[in-house]
Each structure stands twice: as structure tokens, then as C-alpha cells.
Design a protein around this motif. Structure first.
Motif, PDB file in Angstrom:
ATOM      1  N   ARG A 235     -64.989  21.473  17.870  1.00 54.72           N
ATOM      2  CA  ARG A 235     -64.605  20.644  16.740  1.00 54.72           C
ATOM      3  C   ARG A 235     -65.426  19.366  16.848  1.00 54.72           C
ATOM      4  NH1 ARG A 235     -59.601  23.012  18.259  1.00 54.72           N
ATOM      5  NH2 ARG A 235     -58.606  24.084  16.513  1.00 54.72           N
TER       6      ARG A 235
ATOM      7  N   ASP B  12     -67.162  15.719  14.483  1.00 53.23           N
ATOM      8  CA  ASP B  12     -67.154  14.898  13.276  1.00 53.23           C
ATOM      9  C   ASP B  12     -68.199  15.435  12.309  1.00 53.23           C
ATOM     10  OD1 ASP B  12     -65.200  13.166  14.260  1.00 53.23           O
ATOM     11  OD2 ASP B  12     -66.687  11.872  15.220  1.00 53.23           O
TER      12      ASP B  12
ATOM     13  N   ARG C 150     -63.686  16.383   9.837  1.00 50.61           N
ATOM     14  CA  ARG C 150     -64.004  17.193  11.013  1.00 50.61           C
ATOM     15  C   ARG C 150     -64.622  18.507  10.550  1.00 50.61           C
ATOM     16  NH1 ARG C 150     -63.726  15.336  15.988  1.00 50.61           N
ATOM     17  NH2 ARG C 150     -62.505  17.013  16.865  1.00 50.61           N
TER      18      ARG C 150
END
Length: 164
Positions: A103, A105, A113
């Protein structure tokens, strides 16, 4: 003529018991159902060789098809895989734990995300999809090119008529 199969036997038994009904739809649906079960088992066996289930394969394949940078927002991932966001979360959690996705940004929107393939994830899905296609080819060996095209056309038309 081909030998009777289990679907022929089942429909013959029904015709004996209920001669007033048309059991011909079972000739198609019954065979399709049996084939789908068999195909699912055959496909899952290949995914398992790469430590993947159906859902994990689907997520990795969706990310890989997205192209560079192999990243998709979780909501979009749910839409593309046609499962709930909760199901995507569980699949992604398993893939994060195995080091195949991360995961991160979103580069375009720091508040958002994305789920991104790791280099290991890209290697796994590239190998798995190659094996998957070889497996699908093996499963279709009993049909010649014309039969495959005809089946594809029929299945497409049927799917369109059902709105799927």
C-alpha cells in the motif's frame, strides 16, 4: 453419435418421471455447470503452484494489466475485480503479508492510497499468467480453432442476452 454422459442420464431419468416437462435446458446448463466446476479446479491448481488463490491471482493480474506503475486505488481495484471493497481488503492484506503488493501514497494525490505490485509481485504474476495461459490452452485442446471461435461467439451472445 457420442456416448451418453451423466447429463444425458439425469435428463432421461427426469423425462421418465415428468414426461410433461421439457428438460432440454438441462442439456446445456448441466454441462456448463459441470465444465465450470472442472475448469475452476484446473485453474486453481495452477494458481496454487504460485502460492495464490483465485482472488489473489485476480488482484495481481489486475494490477499487472494496469501497466506502469502497476498501481490502482483500492476502490478502483474492487470495481475492476468485481468484488466488494471488503473482499479486496482481505486479498490485499494477504498479498501485502506475502510481499507481493504494497500500500502506498498516490503520486498524483498525496491524500489517496494505492495498491502497488512489488518487484516480487510482478515476477510472480508474470510467471503465473504464463502458466495460466498454457493451462487454458491445454484445457481447450479438444476443440479445433473453428469450434473455439464458434463457442466464443455463442458464449458472448448468451452473456449479452443475460446482461453479463
Amino acid at each position: 453419435m457420442t456416448a451418453p454422459d451423466r447429463v444425458d442420464t439425469l435428463t432421461a431419468q427426469w423425462r421418465d418421471e415428468r414426461p410433461n416437462l421439457d428438460f432440454s435446458p438441462m442439456q446445456v446448463i448441466g454441462r456448463l455447470h459441470r465444465l465450470a466446476d472442472h475448469l475452476r479446479d484446473e485453474l486453481i491448481a495452477v494458481y496454487a503452484r504460485y502460492g495464490l488463490g483465485e482472488g489473489e491471482f485476480d488482484v495481481l493480474a489486475t494490477l499487472r494489466r494496469a501497466g506502469e506503475p502497476f498501481a490502482v486505488a483500492p476502490g478502483e481495484l474492487a470495481r475492476r475485480t468485481m468484488v466488494t471493497s471488503g473482499a479486496v481488503t482481505k486479498r490485499v492484506d494477504r498479498l501485502v503479508a506475502s510481499g507481493l503488493v504494497e500500500r502506498d501514497d498516490d503520486a498524483d494525490d498525496g491524500r489517496a492510497r494505492v495498491v502497488r505490485l512489488t518487484p516480487a509481485g510482478r515476477r510472480v504474476i508474470d510467471e503465473a499468467v504464463t502458466a495460466h495461459l498454457a493451462n487454458e490452452e491445454r484445457l481447450l485442446e479438444g476443440l479445433d480453432a473453428a469450434q473455439r471461435r464458434a463457442l466464443e461467439t455463442l458464449l458472448r451472445a448468451w452473456g449479452e442476452s443475460l446482461g453479463v
